[in-house]
Write a protein that holds these residues in place. Sequence first.
Motif, PDB file in Angstrom:
ATOM      1  N   UNK A  13       1.341  -0.836  -0.116  1.00  0.00           N
ATOM      2  CA  UNK A  13       0.086  -0.438  -0.476  1.00  0.00           C
ATOM      3  C   UNK A  13       0.770   1.236   0.339  1.00  0.00           C
ATOM      4  N   UNK A  14       1.747   1.140   0.193  1.00  0.00           N
ATOM      5  CA  UNK A  14       2.953   2.240   0.658  1.00  0.00           C
ATOM      6  C   UNK A  14       3.848   2.628  -1.208  1.00  0.00           C
ATOM      7  N   UNK A  15       4.315   1.232  -1.457  1.00  0.00           N
ATOM      8  CA  UNK A  15       5.146   1.255  -2.353  1.00  0.00           C
ATOM      9  C   UNK A  15       4.532   1.027  -3.439  1.00  0.00           C
ATOM     10  N   UNK A  16       3.525   0.936  -3.744  1.00  0.00           N
ATOM     11  CA  UNK A  16       1.996   0.848  -4.779  1.00  0.00           C
ATOM     12  C   UNK A  16       2.422  -0.929  -5.304  1.00  0.00           C
ATOM     13  N   UNK A  17       1.512  -1.208  -5.619  1.00  0.00           N
ATOM     14  CA  UNK A  17       1.609  -2.468  -7.033  1.00  0.00           C
ATOM     15  C   UNK A  17       0.914  -2.913  -7.900  1.00  0.00           C
ATOM     16  N   UNK A  28       3.982   6.095  -1.758  1.00  0.00           N
ATOM     17  CA  UNK A  28       6.095   6.923  -2.210  1.00  0.00           C
ATOM     18  C   UNK A  28       6.192   5.610  -3.147  1.00  0.00           C
ATOM     19  N   UNK A  29       6.530   6.047  -4.111  1.00  0.00           N
ATOM     20  CA  UNK A  29       6.907   5.598  -5.046  1.00  0.00           C
ATOM     21  C   UNK A  29       8.576   5.079  -5.208  1.00  0.00           C
ATOM     22  N   UNK A  30       9.021   3.949  -4.479  1.00  0.00           N
ATOM     23  CA  UNK A  30       9.960   3.536  -4.583  1.00  0.00           C
ATOM     24  C   UNK A  30       9.909   1.768  -4.576  1.00  0.00           C
ATOM     25  N   UNK A  31      11.205   1.087  -5.032  1.00  0.00           N
ATOM     26  CA  UNK A  31      11.513  -0.221  -4.842  1.00  0.00           C
ATOM     27  C   UNK A  31      11.427  -0.490  -3.273  1.00  0.00           C
ATOM     28  N   UNK A  32      11.361  -2.138  -3.479  1.00  0.00           N
ATOM     29  CA  UNK A  32      11.210  -2.741  -2.470  1.00  0.00           C
ATOM     30  C   UNK A  32      12.260  -2.121  -1.667  1.00  0.00           C
ATOM     31  N   UNK A  33      13.583  -3.044  -2.709  1.00  0.00           N
ATOM     32  CA  UNK A  33      15.022  -2.967  -1.575  1.00  0.00           C
ATOM     33  C   UNK A  33      15.438  -1.741  -0.991  1.00  0.00           C
ATOM     34  N   UNK A  34      14.441  -0.680  -1.806  1.00  0.00           N
ATOM     35  CA  UNK A  34      15.170   1.099  -1.424  1.00  0.00           C
ATOM     36  C   UNK A  34      14.369   0.988   0.092  1.00  0.00           C
ATOM     37  N   UNK A  35      13.690   1.197   0.024  1.00  0.00           N
ATOM     38  CA  UNK A  35      12.336   0.749   1.331  1.00  0.00           C
ATOM     39  C   UNK A  35      13.061   0.255   2.481  1.00  0.00           C
ATOM     40  N   UNK A  36      13.413  -0.583   2.251  1.00  0.00           N
ATOM     41  CA  UNK A  36      13.855  -1.471   3.113  1.00  0.00           C
ATOM     42  C   UNK A  36      15.280  -1.052   3.135  1.00  0.00           C
ATOM     43  N   UNK A  37      16.306  -1.166   3.005  1.00  0.00           N
ATOM     44  CA  UNK A  37      17.185  -0.438   2.979  1.00  0.00           C
ATOM     45  C   UNK A  37      17.139   1.118   3.667  1.00  0.00           C
ATOM     46  N   UNK A  38      16.724   1.795   2.785  1.00  0.00           N
ATOM     47  CA  UNK A  38      15.545   3.420   4.025  1.00  0.00           C
ATOM     48  C   UNK A  38      15.149   3.551   5.711  1.00  0.00           C
ATOM     49  N   UNK A  39      14.468   1.983   5.347  1.00  0.00           N
ATOM     50  CA  UNK A  39      14.094   1.462   7.156  1.00  0.00           C
ATOM     51  C   UNK A  39      15.083   1.029   7.470  1.00  0.00           C
ATOM     52  N   UNK A  66       5.306  12.050   5.096  1.00  0.00           N
ATOM     53  CA  UNK A  66       5.903  13.243   4.118  1.00  0.00           C
ATOM     54  C   UNK A  66       5.114  13.962   4.562  1.00  0.00           C
ATOM     55  N   UNK A  67       5.213  14.631   5.398  1.00  0.00           N
ATOM     56  CA  UNK A  67       5.269  15.750   6.462  1.00  0.00           C
ATOM     57  C   UNK A  67       6.314  16.695   6.090  1.00  0.00           C
ATOM     58  N   UNK A  68       6.906  15.720   7.327  1.00  0.00           N
ATOM     59  CA  UNK A  68       8.507  15.549   6.932  1.00  0.00           C
ATOM     60  C   UNK A  68       9.758  15.807   6.052  1.00  0.00           C
ATOM     61  N   UNK A  69       9.121  15.011   5.015  1.00  0.00           N
ATOM     62  CA  UNK A  69       9.892  15.546   3.328  1.00  0.00           C
ATOM     63  C   UNK A  69       8.921  16.247   2.932  1.00  0.00           C
ATOM     64  N   UNK A  70       8.522  16.424   2.825  1.00  0.00           N
ATOM     65  CA  UNK A  70       7.260  17.734   1.780  1.00  0.00           C
ATOM     66  C   UNK A  70       6.407  17.118   0.722  1.00  0.00           C
ATOM     67  N   UNK A  71       6.162  15.470   1.226  1.00  0.00           N
ATOM     68  CA  UNK A  71       5.790  14.787  -0.485  1.00  0.00           C
ATOM     69  C   UNK A  71       6.634  14.106  -1.034  1.00  0.00           C
ATOM     70  N   UNK A  72       8.495  14.534  -0.667  1.00  0.00           N
ATOM     71  CA  UNK A  72       8.944  14.419  -1.598  1.00  0.00           C
ATOM     72  C   UNK A  72       9.913  12.820  -0.551  1.00  0.00           C
ATOM     73  N   UNK A  73      10.421  12.558  -2.081  1.00  0.00           N
ATOM     74  CA  UNK A  73      11.007  11.116  -1.728  1.00  0.00           C
ATOM     75  C   UNK A  73      12.698  11.529  -1.228  1.00  0.00           C
TER      76      UNK A  73
END
Length: 73
Positions: A13-17, A28-39, A66-73
Motif C-alpha cells: 500500500x505504501x510503495x504500490x503494486x 511513496x514510489x520507491x522499490x522494495x529494496x530501497x524501502x527496506x534499506x531506508x528503514x 510525508x509531512x517532514x519530507x514535503x511529499x518528496x522522497x
Amino acid sequence: MQLPDTGYLRLSQIIGNPKANPPIPAIIPVSKSTWWQGVRTGRYPKPIRLGPRITAWPVESIREFIKRTGGGI
C-alpha cells in the motif's frame, strides 16, 4: 491516494503494486529494496510486527514522513 485517519498500511500500500488487480498506486514510489534499506538507515519509518509474517506501518508515521519530507522522497 487518500490515507485513512487511523490504522496500518502494508508495504504494497505504501510503495504500490502495479500487478495487483486492481493496481495499487504508490504513496511513496520507491522499490522494495530501497524501502527496506531506508528503514534500516532510519530514512523511512520503522515497521510494527502485527504477527509472525505481518509487517505494517502506522498511518500516522507515514503521514508524518510525508509531512517532514514535503511529499518528496
